[in-house]
Design a protein around this motif. Structure first.
Motif, PDB file in Angstrom:
ATOM      1  N   UNK A  30       3.813  56.519  40.965  1.00 16.71           N
ATOM      2  CA  UNK A  30       2.712  57.486  41.023  1.00 16.71           C
ATOM      3  C   UNK A  30       3.223  58.767  41.674  1.00 16.71           C
ATOM      4  N   UNK A  31       2.902  59.895  41.068  1.00 13.52           N
ATOM      5  CA  UNK A  31       3.311  61.191  41.599  1.00 13.52           C
ATOM      6  C   UNK A  31       2.071  62.061  41.715  1.00 13.52           C
ATOM      7  N   UNK A  32       1.827  62.588  42.901  1.00 12.86           N
ATOM      8  CA  UNK A  32       0.722  63.528  43.108  1.00 12.86           C
ATOM      9  C   UNK A  32       1.327  64.889  43.429  1.00 12.86           C
ATOM     10  N   UNK A  33       0.828  65.906  42.724  1.00 12.38           N
ATOM     11  CA  UNK A  33       1.292  67.281  42.897  1.00 12.38           C
ATOM     12  C   UNK A  33       0.098  68.118  43.316  1.00 12.38           C
ATOM     13  N   UNK A  34       0.257  68.945  44.344  1.00 13.78           N
ATOM     14  CA  UNK A  34      -0.857  69.813  44.724  1.00 13.78           C
ATOM     15  C   UNK A  34      -0.355  71.185  45.117  1.00 13.78           C
ATOM     16  N   UNK A  35      -1.142  72.164  44.703  1.00 11.95           N
ATOM     17  CA  UNK A  35      -0.880  73.555  45.062  1.00 11.95           C
ATOM     18  C   UNK A  35      -2.196  74.309  44.973  1.00 11.95           C
ATOM     19  N   UNK A  36      -2.336  75.318  45.775  1.00  9.93           N
ATOM     20  CA  UNK A  36      -3.535  76.153  45.743  1.00  9.93           C
ATOM     21  C   UNK A  36      -3.561  77.020  44.490  1.00  9.93           C
ATOM     22  N   UNK A  37      -2.422  77.486  44.087  1.00 13.38           N
ATOM     23  CA  UNK A  37      -2.292  78.447  42.994  1.00 13.38           C
ATOM     24  C   UNK A  37      -2.082  77.701  41.673  1.00 13.38           C
ATOM     25  N   UNK A  38      -2.978  77.939  40.702  1.00 16.29           N
ATOM     26  CA  UNK A  38      -2.939  77.215  39.426  1.00 16.29           C
ATOM     27  C   UNK A  38      -1.638  77.450  38.667  1.00 16.29           C
ATOM     28  N   UNK A  39      -1.172  78.675  38.643  1.00 20.11           N
ATOM     29  CA  UNK A  39       0.070  78.980  37.920  1.00 20.11           C
ATOM     30  C   UNK A  39       1.252  78.259  38.566  1.00 20.11           C
ATOM     31  N   UNK A  40       1.322  78.293  39.871  1.00 18.67           N
ATOM     32  CA  UNK A  40       2.381  77.583  40.580  1.00 18.67           C
ATOM     33  C   UNK A  40       2.311  76.084  40.338  1.00 18.67           C
ATOM     34  N   UNK A  41       1.097  75.551  40.249  1.00 19.01           N
ATOM     35  CA  UNK A  41       0.909  74.127  39.981  1.00 19.01           C
ATOM     36  C   UNK A  41       1.491  73.769  38.619  1.00 19.01           C
ATOM     37  N   UNK A  42       1.164  74.563  37.602  1.00 22.38           N
ATOM     38  CA  UNK A  42       1.671  74.299  36.255  1.00 22.38           C
ATOM     39  C   UNK A  42       3.197  74.352  36.225  1.00 22.38           C
ATOM     40  N   UNK A  43       3.780  75.317  36.919  1.00 22.18           N
ATOM     41  CA  UNK A  43       5.241  75.434  36.966  1.00 22.18           C
ATOM     42  C   UNK A  43       5.867  74.235  37.660  1.00 22.18           C
ATOM     43  N   UNK A  44       5.250  73.775  38.732  1.00 22.38           N
ATOM     44  CA  UNK A  44       5.776  72.622  39.464  1.00 22.38           C
ATOM     45  C   UNK A  44       5.689  71.351  38.621  1.00 22.38           C
ATOM     46  N   UNK A  45       4.594  71.158  37.930  1.00 24.69           N
ATOM     47  CA  UNK A  45       4.460  69.992  37.054  1.00 24.69           C
ATOM     48  C   UNK A  45       5.521  70.040  35.955  1.00 24.69           C
ATOM     49  N   UNK A  46       5.736  71.202  35.360  1.00 25.53           N
ATOM     50  CA  UNK A  46       6.765  71.343  34.325  1.00 25.53           C
ATOM     51  C   UNK A  46       8.152  71.019  34.893  1.00 25.53           C
TER      52      UNK A  46
END
Length: 87
Positions: free
Chosen positions: A20-36
Motif C-alpha cells: 500500500x502506498x499513500x501519497x499526499x500533497x497540498x498542491x494538486x499539480x505537485x501531487x500528480x507529478x509525484x504519483x507519476x
C-alpha cells in the motif's frame, strides 16, 4: 517498497506499508507529478499497480485502522466501538 521509495518517504510525502502506498500533497499539480514519479519508479523495477485498486485524489482515506484527513488522524469508528462495547 520502503527501499525503493525511501527518498520520497524521507521527505514525508509518501507512506508505504507492504504493497500500500499513500501519497499526499497540498498542491494538486505537485501531487500528480509525484504519483507519476512513483509509477515510473515501480515500472523501472518491474512492479506494477492494478488500476482497479487505485483511490485517486481522496480527501480522506482509511489506513491500518485509522482515518487520515487534512484535519488530522483519528481511529476508525468501528475500532473505537469495539473497545467501548467490550464486556
Amino acid at each position: 517498497m520502503n527501499k525503493l521509495l525511501r527518498n520520497l518517504i524521507n521527505i514525508e510525502k509518501v507512506v508505504v506499508f507492504i504493497d500500500d502506498v499513500i501519497v499526499w500533497m497540498e498542491d494538486k499539480e505537485g501531487h500528480n507529478e509525484l504519483v507519476a514519479e512513483i509509477i515510473k519508479m515501480l515500472e523501472e523495477n518491474n512492479l506494477y499497480v492494478e488500476p482497479e485498486k487505485y483511490k485517486w485524489k481522496m480527501r480522506e482515506v482509511g489506513f491500518l485502522g485509522v482515518v487520515i484527513r487534512p484535519e488530522g488522524i483519528k481511529m476508525e469508528k468501528e475500532k473505537v466501538r469495539g473497545v467501548l462495547d467490550w464486556p
